[in-house]
Design a protein around this motif. Structure first.
Motif, PDB file in Angstrom:
ATOM      1  N   THR A  67       0.851  -1.184   0.000  1.00  0.00           N
ATOM      2  CA  THR A  67       0.000   0.000   0.000  1.00  0.00           C
ATOM      3  C   THR A  67       0.886   1.233   0.000  1.00  0.00           C
ATOM      4  N   ILE A  68       0.621   2.153  -0.914  1.00  0.00           N
ATOM      5  CA  ILE A  68       1.415   3.369  -1.059  1.00  0.00           C
ATOM      6  C   ILE A  68       0.503   4.575  -0.867  1.00  0.00           C
ATOM      7  N   ILE A  69       0.862   5.435   0.082  1.00  0.00           N
ATOM      8  CA  ILE A  69       0.088   6.648   0.355  1.00  0.00           C
ATOM      9  C   ILE A  69       0.922   7.847  -0.085  1.00  0.00           C
ATOM     10  N   GLY A  70       0.517   8.479  -1.169  1.00  0.00           N
ATOM     11  CA  GLY A  70       1.212   9.669  -1.640  1.00  0.00           C
ATOM     12  C   GLY A  70       0.522  10.925  -1.131  1.00  0.00           C
ATOM     13  N   ILE A  71       1.317  11.867  -0.642  1.00  0.00           N
ATOM     14  CA  ILE A  71       0.771  13.107  -0.087  1.00  0.00           C
ATOM     15  C   ILE A  71       1.538  14.291  -0.661  1.00  0.00           C
ATOM     16  N   GLY A  72       0.815  15.239  -1.239  1.00  0.00           N
ATOM     17  CA  GLY A  72       1.421  16.471  -1.706  1.00  0.00           C
ATOM     18  C   GLY A  72       0.770  17.653  -1.006  1.00  0.00           C
ATOM     19  N   ILE A  73       1.598  18.568  -0.477  1.00  0.00           N
ATOM     20  CA  ILE A  73       1.082  19.747   0.222  1.00  0.00           C
ATOM     21  C   ILE A  73       1.853  20.969  -0.264  1.00  0.00           C
ATOM     22  N   ASN A  74       1.119  21.974  -0.706  1.00  0.00           N
ATOM     23  CA  ASN A  74       1.741  23.185  -1.242  1.00  0.00           C
ATOM     24  C   ASN A  74       2.074  24.185  -0.133  1.00  0.00           C
ATOM     25  N   PHE A  75       3.350  24.483   0.007  1.00  0.00           N
ATOM     26  CA  PHE A  75       3.773  25.580   0.876  1.00  0.00           C
ATOM     27  C   PHE A  75       3.861  26.877   0.067  1.00  0.00           C
ATOM     28  N   ASN A  76       4.340  26.760  -1.161  1.00  0.00           N
ATOM     29  CA  ASN A  76       4.478  27.918  -2.038  1.00  0.00           C
ATOM     30  C   ASN A  76       4.169  27.505  -3.473  1.00  0.00           C
ATOM     31  N   LEU A  77       3.451  28.355  -4.194  1.00  0.00           N
ATOM     32  CA  LEU A  77       3.177  28.132  -5.614  1.00  0.00           C
ATOM     33  C   LEU A  77       3.439  29.423  -6.370  1.00  0.00           C
ATOM     34  N   GLU A  78       4.184  29.317  -7.474  1.00  0.00           N
ATOM     35  CA  GLU A  78       4.438  30.500  -8.292  1.00  0.00           C
ATOM     36  C   GLU A  78       3.220  30.855  -9.131  1.00  0.00           C
ATOM     37  N   GLU A  79       2.571  29.828  -9.660  1.00  0.00           N
ATOM     38  CA  GLU A  79       1.387  30.038 -10.491  1.00  0.00           C
ATOM     39  C   GLU A  79       0.206  29.316  -9.853  1.00  0.00           C
ATOM     40  N   LYS A  80      -0.918  29.993  -9.782  1.00  0.00           N
ATOM     41  CA  LYS A  80      -2.086  29.406  -9.134  1.00  0.00           C
ATOM     42  C   LYS A  80      -3.316  29.518 -10.026  1.00  0.00           C
ATOM     43  N   GLU A  81      -4.048  28.412 -10.116  1.00  0.00           N
ATOM     44  CA  GLU A  81      -5.394  28.481 -10.670  1.00  0.00           C
ATOM     45  C   GLU A  81      -6.310  29.037  -9.575  1.00  0.00           C
ATOM     46  N   SER A  82      -7.535  29.351  -9.955  1.00  0.00           N
ATOM     47  CA  SER A  82      -8.431  29.999  -8.998  1.00  0.00           C
ATOM     48  C   SER A  82      -8.744  29.114  -7.799  1.00  0.00           C
ATOM     49  N   TRP A  83      -8.617  27.797  -7.975  1.00  0.00           N
ATOM     50  CA  TRP A  83      -8.976  26.876  -6.888  1.00  0.00           C
ATOM     51  C   TRP A  83      -7.759  26.390  -6.103  1.00  0.00           C
ATOM     52  N   TRP A  84      -6.561  26.854  -6.438  1.00  0.00           N
ATOM     53  CA  TRP A  84      -5.353  26.431  -5.740  1.00  0.00           C
ATOM     54  C   TRP A  84      -5.003  27.389  -4.614  1.00  0.00           C
ATOM     55  N   GLY A  85      -4.425  26.838  -3.552  1.00  0.00           N
ATOM     56  CA  GLY A  85      -3.916  27.648  -2.458  1.00  0.00           C
ATOM     57  C   GLY A  85      -2.611  27.068  -1.952  1.00  0.00           C
ATOM     58  N   ASP A  86      -2.036  27.712  -0.961  1.00  0.00           N
ATOM     59  CA  ASP A  86      -0.818  27.185  -0.350  1.00  0.00           C
ATOM     60  C   ASP A  86      -0.751  27.621   1.105  1.00  0.00           C
ATOM     61  N   LEU A  87       0.325  27.216   1.759  1.00  0.00           N
ATOM     62  CA  LEU A  87       0.498  27.490   3.193  1.00  0.00           C
ATOM     63  C   LEU A  87       1.418  28.675   3.451  1.00  0.00           C
ATOM     64  N   SER A  88       1.607  29.522   2.452  1.00  0.00           N
ATOM     65  CA  SER A  88       2.579  30.612   2.587  1.00  0.00           C
ATOM     66  C   SER A  88       2.278  31.530   3.772  1.00  0.00           C
ATOM     67  N   GLU A  89       1.014  31.702   4.127  1.00  0.00           N
ATOM     68  CA  GLU A  89       0.697  32.581   5.258  1.00  0.00           C
ATOM     69  C   GLU A  89       1.161  31.997   6.592  1.00  0.00           C
ATOM     70  N   PHE A  90       1.473  30.699   6.592  1.00  0.00           N
ATOM     71  CA  PHE A  90       1.954  30.051   7.817  1.00  0.00           C
ATOM     72  C   PHE A  90       3.434  29.673   7.715  1.00  0.00           C
ATOM     73  N   SER A  91       4.169  30.341   6.834  1.00  0.00           N
ATOM     74  CA  SER A  91       5.559  29.958   6.564  1.00  0.00           C
ATOM     75  C   SER A  91       6.461  30.050   7.800  1.00  0.00           C
ATOM     76  N   LYS A  92       6.093  30.888   8.754  1.00  0.00           N
ATOM     77  CA  LYS A  92       6.904  31.029   9.972  1.00  0.00           C
ATOM     78  C   LYS A  92       6.481  30.060  11.074  1.00  0.00           C
ATOM     79  N   ILE A  93       5.406  29.329  10.827  1.00  0.00           N
ATOM     80  CA  ILE A  93       4.853  28.435  11.847  1.00  0.00           C
ATOM     81  C   ILE A  93       5.081  26.967  11.508  1.00  0.00           C
ATOM     82  N   ILE A  94       4.857  26.622  10.237  1.00  0.00           N
ATOM     83  CA  ILE A  94       4.928  25.215   9.821  1.00  0.00           C
ATOM     84  C   ILE A  94       6.306  24.911   9.239  1.00  0.00           C
ATOM     85  N   GLU A  95       6.938  23.876   9.732  1.00  0.00           N
ATOM     86  CA  GLU A  95       8.241  23.440   9.224  1.00  0.00           C
ATOM     87  C   GLU A  95       8.063  22.065   8.591  1.00  0.00           C
ATOM     88  N   ARG A  96       8.556  21.901   7.365  1.00  0.00           N
ATOM     89  CA  ARG A  96       8.267  20.684   6.599  1.00  0.00           C
ATOM     90  C   ARG A  96       8.689  19.399   7.298  1.00  0.00           C
TER      91      ARG A  96
END
Length: 247
Positions: free
Chosen positions: A136-165
């Motif tokens: 069983t393989i569980i793949g997880i992708g989480i955006n901290f920063n995105l250069e280009e965004k569609e209208s439905w995309w977001g990232d965690l940039s507002e929490f860059s000082k709080i969340i450490e990868r």
């Protein structure tokens, strides 16, 4: 942004149980899990960049080298009665909420992680048959920063000082192992609590075709969802549908 670090990721984990490999660039962390045989209980692959990252239904997952999380966690066991994609969503939602103290995180059936109704992450579960074992393989992708965004995309940039990868990957790994070994997570109530479209009208689609429109009234213990139509309740399982209408 700190580099991915083996010691930090494995903090308070049993190193003898986990084979961890970190890549600067790779085609896909899920693909690497498929290629690898491992002698320990678990295999964890992380990367700074994916050149062929993908999401559900073969869709591309933008995997730029911007300090995002690209990870895959594999184990030789098939949790037949556990919809591990939804359970992983509950785990990720809980950890992000705890770290940030934000109530803005949510889940979208079956495998999207949201922040303020924008998609910041996704989960892709795959099974690989190797001999008499099911990996069983569980793949997880989480955006901290995105250069280009569609209208439905977001990232965690507002929490860059709080969340450490490294800490986030460590927490996800700990909780996945705890569930696999103990199955003590009351995940259905937690998933309903985190769901961004519970009791809301949604469109149910198969590919580009809309099957129906109705009220999303919850999930079952197999991970399937229930949609209330005018005169009946329809059940939809994994792989059949996606949900539109909340972005």
């Amino acid at each position: 942004m700190k580099e991915l670090n083996k010691k930090a990721i494995l903090k308070d984990l049993k190193e003898n149980d986990i084979d961890i490999r970190i890549f600067s660039s790779i085609d896909s962390t899920n693909n690497e899990c498929k290629r690898q045989c491992f002698d320990k209980k678990y295999l964890l692959i992380t990367a700074e960049e994916q050149t062929k990252g993908r999401g559900r239904s073969g869709k591309n997952w933008i995997s730029q080298k911007l300090g995002n999380v690209y990870m895959s966690f594999a184990f030789n066991n098939n949790l037949k009665n556990s919809p591990i994609s939804l359970i992983t969503g509950v785990i990720v939602h809980s950890i992000l909420t705890k770290i940030t103290q934000s109530k803005g995180f949510g889940l979208k059936w079956p495998n999207d992680i949201l922040l303020k109704n924008k998609k910041i992450g996704g989960i892709l579960v795959e099974n690989e048959i190797q001999g008499n074992k099911i990996k069983t393989i569980i793949g997880i992708g989480i955006n901290f920063n995105l250069e280009e965004k569609e209208s439905w995309w977001g990232d965690l940039s507002e929490f860059s000082k709080i969340i450490e990868r490294n800490n986030l990957i460590n927490g996800i790994t700990k909780n996945l192992i705890d569930y696999i070994e103990n199955e003590n997570l009351h995940w259905i109530d937690s998933w309903h609590y985190a769901c961004s479209h519970l009791n809301k009208k949604v469109k149910v689609n198969s590919g580009s075709k809309t099957i129906c429109e109705g009220i999303f009234i919850g999930i079952n213990d197999d991970g399937s969802m229930n949609i209330k139509l005018d005169d009946k309740i329809e059940n939809f399982k994994f792989g059949e549908v996606s949900i539109k209408g909340i972005y």
